[in-house]
Scaffold this active site. Structure first.
Site, PDB file in Angstrom:
ATOM      1  N   ARG A  68     -12.706  15.931   7.015  1.00 60.22           N
ATOM      2  CA  ARG A  68     -13.161  16.232   5.424  1.00 60.22           C
ATOM      3  C   ARG A  68     -14.750  16.517   6.176  1.00 60.22           C
ATOM      4  O   ARG A  68     -15.829  15.481   6.863  1.00 60.22           O
ATOM      5  CB  ARG A  68     -13.583  14.673   4.878  1.00 60.22           C
ATOM      6  N   ASN A  86       0.899  -1.333  -0.284  1.00 61.28           N
ATOM      7  CA  ASN A  86       0.032  -0.313  -0.542  1.00 61.28           C
ATOM      8  C   ASN A  86       1.239   1.187   0.013  1.00 61.28           C
ATOM      9  O   ASN A  86       1.265   1.707   0.969  1.00 61.28           O
ATOM     10  CB  ASN A  86      -1.216  -0.177   0.892  1.00 61.28           C
ATOM     11  N   ARG A  94      -2.628  -2.106  -3.586  1.00 62.85           N
ATOM     12  CA  ARG A  94      -3.727  -1.747  -3.170  1.00 62.85           C
ATOM     13  C   ARG A  94      -3.867   0.017  -4.263  1.00 62.85           C
ATOM     14  O   ARG A  94      -2.840   0.125  -4.217  1.00 62.85           O
ATOM     15  CB  ARG A  94      -4.027  -0.874  -1.977  1.00 62.85           C
ATOM     16  N   GLU A 116      -8.631  -5.168   4.346  1.00 64.69           N
ATOM     17  CA  GLU A 116      -8.543  -4.468   3.439  1.00 64.69           C
ATOM     18  C   GLU A 116      -7.174  -5.803   2.519  1.00 64.69           C
ATOM     19  O   GLU A 116      -6.777  -6.328   0.850  1.00 64.69           O
ATOM     20  CB  GLU A 116      -8.275  -3.616   2.601  1.00 64.69           C
TER      21      GLU A 116
END
Ligand code: ADP
Length: 397
Positions: free
Chosen positions: A241, A7, A90, A384
Site C-alpha cells: 500500500r 477472524n 474481529r 489481538e
C-alpha cells in the site's frame, strides 16, 4: 472459561480457542479456500496437528470442520462446544457507529452489514461468519464483536476530518476512522503496565508495523490520532500500500493511463508500497535482503519506509506536545532490530537512546531503551486475539 475467537475473511477463517483462567491458547487454526474447495489446518497447543481437505461451500461448512477438528479429530482439545462460554469476532470496520465492543444482536448484524460499503472486503465476510456461527451453534453461545476501528473513536473532529467539502462527510461519512485499533489498545495498555503507571498519565506512540502498518498517538489513555484514515490505505508506505500521497498524482496517472477509480484503488492497495518501489517483494525480509545485496530500489524502499515512520512519530510527538514511551509491534516492529535502531537513531532530539544488546531480539517483550533514555522504548508482541477474548469475556460477565 474458554473463549473462541474468530477472524473471518471472505475465503478464510482464522480461529483461536483461549483458556481465560490462564490466558493461554489451547488451539488455533485456519480454514482456507471457503467458497471454492476448502481446507483446514488445526493445531493443538501440545503440538498435535490435524489437516484436511474438506468441502466448504460456505462459512457454515467451515465452522462444521472447526467443530470436528476441536471435538473429534486426532488434535481434539474439547469434548463439545458446550464447553465454550462465548465467541468473539474481529470486525474490521465499525465506522462511527461502534465506539466499543458489544454483544451480537440482529440490529448489530444489520449495522455491520451496512458498514460494508466502507470495508467491502471484510465486513460482508464477518457477517457471513456471524450468521454461520448462529446456524452452527444456535443462540446458546453468546457472540461478541470487537472492532478494529473502535479504539480510534476518541479522535476529535479536528483530527479525523478531511478538508474536503463538508457535504461528503455528511452524505458518505468521509473521515478518518483508523485501523489496527485492537492492537494499538492492547499494546498501549501493556506499555502502561510495564511503566507501572496509569495509562491516563502517559503519552504513548505505538508503531504497529507489519505488512499493513499504522502508528497511533495515545494520550490521556485514549487514541488521539492515528495514521490510517478513511481506509487502511492511508499513513506511511506498507507492503503493497502506498500510504499518504498527493491525490493529484493519482488523477494525473489515471488520465495518462486511462485508469478508472477501481484501477487506481487496485494500484494503490496492491502494487505500491515496498513492492511498488523495490520491484522485489512486499515482504520486508525479501526487500531488506535485496537491499543488503546492493539492489538500489530495494534500498530506496527500506529508506523511504523508515523515513516515513520517523515523520509520523515526530508529528505525533508534536501533536501531543511530548512522548513518554514508544512501542514497536507486529511482524516488522517485533522482528526488525535494524529498523528500530534506525528510527530511534533519529530521535536523539527527544533524548532517546537504545541499548543495542537489548534491541537485538525478535518477538519478545523487552524494554530496548538505554538506561539514560528520556523516553522508554519497547518491543511488545501484539495479541489481538487475546484482546478480543478479554472484551468478549467482559461482555458476558
Ligand atoms: P500482517 O498481519 O499485516 O499481514 P505481519 O504483522 O504478520 O503482517 O508482518 C509481516 C511482515 O513482517 C512481513 O513484511 C515480514 O517480512 C516481516 N517480518 C517477519 N519476520 C521478520 C524478521 N525476522 N525480520 C524482518 N521482518 C520480518
Amino acid at each position: 472459561m474458554k473463549i473462541f475467537v474468530v477472524n473471518a475473511g471472505s475465503s478464510s477463517l482464522k480461529y483461536q480457542l483461549i483458556d481465560m483462567e490462564t490466558e493461554t491458547v489451547l488451539a488455533k487454526g485456519l480454514c482456507e479456500r471457503i467458497g471454492t474447495s476448502g481446507a483446514i489446518t488445526h493445531k493443538a497447543a501440545d503440538g498435535r496437528v490435524y489437516t484436511a481437505d474438506t468441502p466448504m461451500p460456505t462459512h457454515t461448512e467451515a465452522f462444521e470442520a472447526v467443530v470436528y477438528a476441536m471435538t473429534e479429530s486426532p488434535a481434539k482439545v474439547i469434548d463439545s462446544f458446550d464447553e465454550i462460554s462465548a465467541i468473539g469476532h474481529r470486525i474490521v470496520q465499525g465506522g462511527a457507529v461502534f465506539s466499543g465492543s458489544c454483544l451480537v444482536t440482529p440490529k448489530v448484524i444489520e449495522q455491520i452489514e451496512e458498514l460494508g460499503a466502507m470495508a467491502p472486503l471484510h465486513n460482508p465476510a464477518h457477517v457471513l461468519a456471524i450468521r454461520a456461527c448462529i446456524k452452527t451453534f444456535g443462540e446458546k453461545i453468546p457472540q461478541a464483536v470487537v472492532f478494529d476501528t473502535s479504539f480510534h473513536q476518541t479522535m476529535e473532529p479536528k483530527v479525523y476530518m478531511y478538508a474536503l467539502p463538508y457535504e461528503y462527510y455528511e452524505k458518505y461519512g468521509i473521515r478518518k476512522y483508523g485501523a489496527h485499533g485492537t492492537s494499538h489498545r492492547f499494546v498501549s495498555h501493556r506499555v502502561a503496565d510495564l511503566e507501572g503507571k496509569d495509562i491516563k498519565d502517559l503519552k504513548i506512540i505505538v508503531c504497529h508495523i507489519g505488512n499493513g502498518a499504522s502508528i497511533t498517538a495515545v494520550k490521556d489513555g485514549v487514541c488521539f490520532d492515528t495514521s490510517m484514515g478513511f481506509t487502511p490505505l492511508d499513513g506511511f508506505m506498507m507492503g503493497t500500500r502506498s500510504g499518504t500521497i498527493d491525490p493529484s498524482a493519482l488523477t494525473y496517472i489515471a488520465e495518462k493511463e486511462s485508469m478508472n477509480a477501481a484501477a487506481v484503488n487496485e494500484m494503490c492497495n496492491h502494487r505500491s508500497g515496498m513492492l511498488g518501489i523495490s520491484g522485489v517483494s512486499n515482504d520486508n525480509r525479501d526487500v531488506c535482503k535485496a537491499a543488503d545485496e546492493g539492489n538500489e530500489r530495494a534500498k530506496l524502499a527500506v529508506d523511504m519506509q523508515r523515513y516515513q515512520i520517523l515523520k509520523f512519530v515526530g508529528s505525533y510527538v508534536a501533536a501531543m506536545n511530548g512522548v513518554d514511551a514508544i512501542a514497536f509491534t507486529a511482524g516488522i516492529g517485533e522482528n526488525d532490530a535494524d529498523l528500530r535502531s534506525n528510527v530511534c537513531a533519529n530521535l536523539t532530539y527527544l533524548g532517546v537512546t537504545i541499548d543495542e544488546e537489548k534491541n537485538h531480539i525478535r518477538g519478545e517483550e523487552v524494554k530496548i531503551s538505554g538506561s539514560d533514555s528520556k523516553v522508554s522504548v519497547y518491543v511488545i508482541p501484539t495479541n489481538e486475539e487475546l484482546a478480543i477474548a478479554r472484551d468478549t469475556l467482559a461482555l458476558i460477565s
